[in-house]
Write a protein that holds these residues in place. Sequence first.
Motif, short mmCIF file in Angstrom:
data_model
loop_
_atom_site.label_atom_id
_atom_site.label_comp_id
_atom_site.label_asym_id
_atom_site.label_seq_id
_atom_site.Cartn_x
_atom_site.Cartn_y
_atom_site.Cartn_z
N TYR A 200 0.86 -1.18 0.00
CA TYR A 200 0.00 0.00 0.00
C TYR A 200 0.90 1.24 0.00
O TYR A 200 2.08 1.17 0.29
CB TYR A 200 -0.93 0.03 1.22
CG TYR A 200 -0.22 0.03 2.54
CD1 TYR A 200 0.10 1.23 3.18
CD2 TYR A 200 0.15 -1.15 3.16
CE1 TYR A 200 0.76 1.22 4.40
CE2 TYR A 200 0.80 -1.16 4.38
CZ TYR A 200 1.11 0.02 4.98
OH TYR A 200 1.77 0.03 6.17
N LEU B 24 -1.18 -0.76 8.35
CA LEU B 24 -2.21 -0.47 7.36
C LEU B 24 -3.51 -0.06 8.06
O LEU B 24 -4.15 0.91 7.66
CB LEU B 24 -2.45 -1.68 6.46
CG LEU B 24 -3.62 -1.56 5.48
CD1 LEU B 24 -3.38 -0.44 4.48
CD2 LEU B 24 -3.85 -2.87 4.77
N VAL C 217 -4.13 6.38 3.41
CA VAL C 217 -3.76 5.36 2.42
C VAL C 217 -4.27 5.83 1.06
O VAL C 217 -5.44 6.15 0.91
CB VAL C 217 -4.36 3.98 2.79
CG1 VAL C 217 -4.10 2.96 1.68
CG2 VAL C 217 -3.79 3.50 4.09
N MET D 262 -4.06 0.29 -2.09
CA MET D 262 -3.55 -0.98 -1.56
C MET D 262 -3.73 -2.02 -2.66
O MET D 262 -4.62 -1.90 -3.49
CB MET D 262 -4.26 -1.38 -0.27
CG MET D 262 -5.73 -1.62 -0.41
SD MET D 262 -6.56 -1.90 1.15
CE MET D 262 -6.95 -0.23 1.60
N ILE E 33 -0.15 -8.25 1.63
CA ILE E 33 -1.58 -8.48 1.40
C ILE E 33 -1.70 -9.62 0.41
O ILE E 33 -1.29 -9.49 -0.74
CB ILE E 33 -2.28 -7.21 0.87
CG1 ILE E 33 -2.21 -6.09 1.90
CG2 ILE E 33 -3.72 -7.52 0.50
CD1 ILE E 33 -2.77 -4.76 1.42
#
Length: 132
Positions: free
Chosen positions: A30, A93, A102, A105, A122
């Motif tokens: 991200y 995150l 953010v 992502m 992720i």
Amino acid sequence: MPNPRQAFDNHRAGPHLRSVPNLGQDDPPYERTAANELPPMMFQVRLVDGQRFSFCYSDVRQIYRRDAGRVRIDLHALAHTTIVIEGRNLDELVHCLGMSVVKWMRELDPRAAQSKDDQPEITLISVTTEAG
């Protein structure tokens, strides 16, 4: 051109290429805003199959973290949307999502090499929308 020989000499080294970002294991899953940037109004979810979804931070109603490897984001706009993120070391995150910093992502490409054990990763993002 007054001096064509110098023009050829200047370009003899070949074209100047800009560096291409490395899309290997060192890339973060991200991106957050820099310290001098305003928080974004939306964040983008990039799936491994090429789909991209953008969501408004103002639609986020709940960010639920069961453990450091599973995060659920509930959004309420025209339809109820749930984003489930699975991976590892996702504490930062969750903190960044709560602060609305953010930008995007992304899922890890299953063909890519795995990142180091202490790095966030992720592995799966699922987006489900219920009409309502």
